[in-house]
Design a protein around this motif. Sequence first.
Motif, short mmCIF file in Angstrom:
data_model
loop_
_atom_site.label_atom_id
_atom_site.label_comp_id
_atom_site.label_asym_id
_atom_site.label_seq_id
_atom_site.Cartn_x
_atom_site.Cartn_y
_atom_site.Cartn_z
N LEU A 1 45.34 75.67 -34.53
CA LEU A 1 44.21 74.97 -33.92
C LEU A 1 43.97 73.69 -34.72
O LEU A 1 44.07 73.69 -35.94
CB LEU A 1 42.94 75.83 -33.95
N ALA A 2 43.65 72.64 -34.01
CA ALA A 2 43.32 71.38 -34.67
C ALA A 2 41.89 71.00 -34.33
O ALA A 2 41.32 71.48 -33.35
CB ALA A 2 44.29 70.29 -34.24
N ALA A 3 41.32 70.12 -35.14
CA ALA A 3 39.97 69.61 -34.89
C ALA A 3 40.03 68.09 -34.88
O ALA A 3 39.51 67.42 -35.78
CB ALA A 3 39.01 70.12 -35.96
N PRO A 4 40.67 67.49 -33.89
CA PRO A 4 40.89 66.04 -33.89
C PRO A 4 39.61 65.26 -33.60
O PRO A 4 38.61 65.81 -33.12
CB PRO A 4 41.90 65.84 -32.76
N ILE A 5 39.67 63.99 -33.92
CA ILE A 5 38.62 63.04 -33.55
C ILE A 5 39.30 61.94 -32.75
O ILE A 5 40.29 61.35 -33.20
CB ILE A 5 37.92 62.44 -34.78
N CYS A 6 38.76 61.68 -31.58
CA CYS A 6 39.38 60.70 -30.68
C CYS A 6 38.42 59.54 -30.46
O CYS A 6 37.27 59.74 -30.07
CB CYS A 6 39.74 61.35 -29.35
N LEU A 7 38.89 58.33 -30.74
CA LEU A 7 38.11 57.12 -30.51
C LEU A 7 38.61 56.47 -29.22
O LEU A 7 39.83 56.33 -29.01
CB LEU A 7 38.28 56.16 -31.69
N TRP B 1 47.53 67.22 -28.77
CA TRP B 1 46.65 67.99 -29.64
C TRP B 1 45.19 67.87 -29.20
O TRP B 1 44.44 68.85 -29.23
CB TRP B 1 46.80 67.52 -31.09
N VAL B 2 44.79 66.67 -28.82
CA VAL B 2 43.42 66.48 -28.34
C VAL B 2 43.17 67.30 -27.08
O VAL B 2 42.16 67.99 -26.94
CB VAL B 2 43.14 64.98 -28.06
N ARG B 3 44.13 67.25 -26.14
CA ARG B 3 43.97 68.01 -24.90
C ARG B 3 43.92 69.51 -25.18
O ARG B 3 43.18 70.25 -24.54
CB ARG B 3 45.13 67.72 -23.95
N SER B 4 44.73 69.97 -26.14
CA SER B 4 44.70 71.39 -26.50
C SER B 4 43.33 71.77 -27.04
O SER B 4 42.76 72.80 -26.64
CB SER B 4 45.78 71.67 -27.56
N SER B 5 42.78 70.94 -27.91
CA SER B 5 41.45 71.23 -28.46
C SER B 5 40.39 71.19 -27.37
O SER B 5 39.46 72.01 -27.35
CB SER B 5 41.12 70.22 -29.56
N ASP B 6 40.53 70.22 -26.47
CA ASP B 6 39.58 70.11 -25.36
C ASP B 6 39.61 71.37 -24.49
O ASP B 6 38.57 71.84 -24.03
CB ASP B 6 39.94 68.88 -24.53
N HIS C 1 36.44 73.69 -23.82
CA HIS C 1 36.05 73.85 -22.42
C HIS C 1 35.93 75.31 -22.04
O HIS C 1 34.91 75.76 -21.50
CB HIS C 1 37.05 73.16 -21.51
N GLN C 2 36.98 76.09 -22.28
CA GLN C 2 36.99 77.47 -21.83
C GLN C 2 35.91 78.30 -22.50
O GLN C 2 35.23 79.09 -21.84
CB GLN C 2 38.37 78.08 -22.13
N THR C 3 35.75 78.14 -23.81
CA THR C 3 34.89 79.04 -24.56
C THR C 3 33.44 78.59 -24.61
O THR C 3 32.53 79.42 -24.55
CB THR C 3 35.44 79.21 -25.99
N ILE C 4 33.22 77.29 -24.70
CA ILE C 4 31.85 76.79 -24.88
C ILE C 4 31.28 76.22 -23.58
O ILE C 4 30.28 76.71 -23.04
CB ILE C 4 31.80 75.74 -25.99
N THR C 5 31.94 75.19 -23.05
CA THR C 5 31.41 74.53 -21.86
C THR C 5 31.31 75.50 -20.68
O THR C 5 30.30 75.50 -19.96
CB THR C 5 32.31 73.34 -21.47
N HIS C 6 32.32 76.33 -20.50
CA HIS C 6 32.37 77.23 -19.36
C HIS C 6 31.74 78.58 -19.68
O HIS C 6 30.73 78.97 -19.07
CB HIS C 6 33.82 77.39 -18.90
N LEU C 7 32.30 79.31 -20.64
CA LEU C 7 31.82 80.66 -20.92
C LEU C 7 30.39 80.68 -21.43
O LEU C 7 29.51 81.31 -20.82
CB LEU C 7 32.76 81.34 -21.94
N LEU C 8 30.14 80.01 -22.53
CA LEU C 8 28.80 80.09 -23.14
C LEU C 8 27.75 79.37 -22.31
O LEU C 8 26.71 79.95 -21.98
CB LEU C 8 28.85 79.49 -24.55
N ARG C 9 28.02 78.11 -21.96
CA ARG C 9 26.95 77.27 -21.44
C ARG C 9 26.72 77.42 -19.93
O ARG C 9 25.78 76.82 -19.40
CB ARG C 9 27.22 75.81 -21.80
N THR C 10 27.56 78.17 -19.24
CA THR C 10 27.23 78.50 -17.85
C THR C 10 27.15 80.02 -17.65
O THR C 10 26.11 80.54 -17.28
CB THR C 10 28.23 77.88 -16.85
#
Length: 626
Positions: free
Chosen positions: A306-312, A363-368, A372-381
């Motif tokens: 797992l990576a934790a990238p920062i994208c500008l 790598w960014v898309r993988s992190s996204d 998405h799956q765990t937080i944006t979708h599962l947790l927050r909806t």
Amino acid sequence: MPSYTVTVATGSQWFAGTDDYIYLSLVGSAGCSEKHLLDKPFYNDFERGAVDSYDVTVDEELGEIQLVRIEKRKYWLNDDWYLKYITLKTPHGDYIEFPCYRWITGDVEVVLRDGRAKLARDDQIHILKQHRRKELETRQKQYRWMEWNPGFPLSIDAKCHKDLPRDIQFDSEKGVDFVLNYSKAMENLFINRFMHMFQSSWNDFADFEKIFVKISNTISERVMNHWQEDLMFGYQFLNGCNPVLIRRCTELPEKLPVTTEMVECSLERQLSLEQEVQQGNIFIVDFELLDGIDANKTDPCTLQFLAAPICLLYKNLANKIVPIAIQCVSFPPMYQLNQIPGDENPIFLPSDAKYDWLLAKIWVRSSDFHVHQTITHLLRTHLVSEVFGIAMYRQLPAVHPIFKLLVAHVRFTIAINTKAREQLICECGLFDKANATGGGGHVQMVQRAMKDLTYASLCFPEAIKARGMESKEDIPYYFYRDDGLLVWEAIRTFTAEVVDIYYEGDQVVEEDPELQDFVNDVYVYGMRGRKSSGFPKSVKSREQLSEYLTVVIFTASAQHAAVNFGQLFLGMYPEEHFIEKPVKEAMARFRKNLEAIVSVIAERNKKKQLPYYYLSPDRIPNSVAI
């Protein structure tokens, strides 16, 4: 002797009919009738989808009918029955509707009130007060809170789907849908056939096409053809399946040491990077949440990372968002992946070698994907909507107007989440088989993300503004924002109308004990009593209540559709819990407003090669599970 015509509607879902004995008695202000067997000679009563009528004669005038008692007794084997509603025609020609929309199981008696929505203060008759109290006492025994994992919002106390109360279980058709969709997902991903591809390095980018081979629609095909391009990469942060992370960069973080010289070839305005930041042209996506999360180790033969990238990202002169720098791991990753600047976390640029830059974006898309799956979708909806649903069932009786308003928006939510805990996010579930966050990483992510789960972050306009993304002039192609604001406002207008019908002033809101218990349950159990969540412990005005209800409905419908893609329609209420004309008129106006939004979105999409329709109301389901 007075005679009543009783019309009984049986549900149309699979196995809704019954062969059991059905008895009815009427409770009026002047007396109670005897128990009557509802049965027609040489006729199969209560078949699936049937609407049956019966004449019931009583010995004396009953006065105003207050309750209808339905009793089901076993004929041979217990045969569950789904009762939609009962309509009563009185001797004076009046019609009274008694909504039910429930499964009646076993040998039981069910007591129904007429369909008029009532607050607790409206019930002055002892028998109605008693009915209200007993319903909630029964529900609170059935709908119990449970901690599935430490730090999670509390969920329903059920180990598996069959442990749920019958009324919130999938009906047979929906259960079959879940199994088929689960199987279809496996088929689409070719999990079995291509498992070796996930367990070893891929040889070339053509392997991606093998994964896409069974996913065929306009959007997926265009993404497949253009996914390597910077314009598509930036567009997905605005209008892809996770459009909630990008924010305007107001100051470059110290952990991202990007200089003007590094990105000069990407800047089009002859300004320094700092000046571009000041003018609002720089955006950032930070996957700090993933920093230190354990990667999946369930398969000792497969190394996962797992990576934790920062994208500008940069808004160019065409007002398109494109990436200009990515701080990420170097390749191959042979060490702990984190966000500490240095040789092990280099900054990749569009000017780098083609595949170095492309791999950084991957790598960014993988992190996204993981966020998405765990937080944006599962947790927050899903998990948030389950909290609203459990609190609703525990604290609001069926006669309460807020129950009638919300019940369609939590339909099957608890069931689908329970199924997910059984099959998807459990130990040895799909997450463990296919995700780098499986084996416990996804649990760590939810625990960490809870601190950012705030009431304000669920209020769509506030969430957009908090990320600096509110300006349509500055950011013209953010369709998730544009469409979401239209839908949010339509829902807010609708909820405000409903609230005004039943609460004539703020004091009535504040003095509604059931409503306050509902809101408090969400705060105490869903948000675990965290003051930092900003969730209210109570609501004190009609405006605050309207906003709260908008959050509930928008989260379960529009927000979930935006990050999951829906199939059914917002604004359609097939179960008629409301019977009052003013509410039905408000619903009609709501549907009209939504139809106007559909037209606006459709007209815009005509001109787009890549249309955005995830928040078109004709594609938004009422709940996260429909």
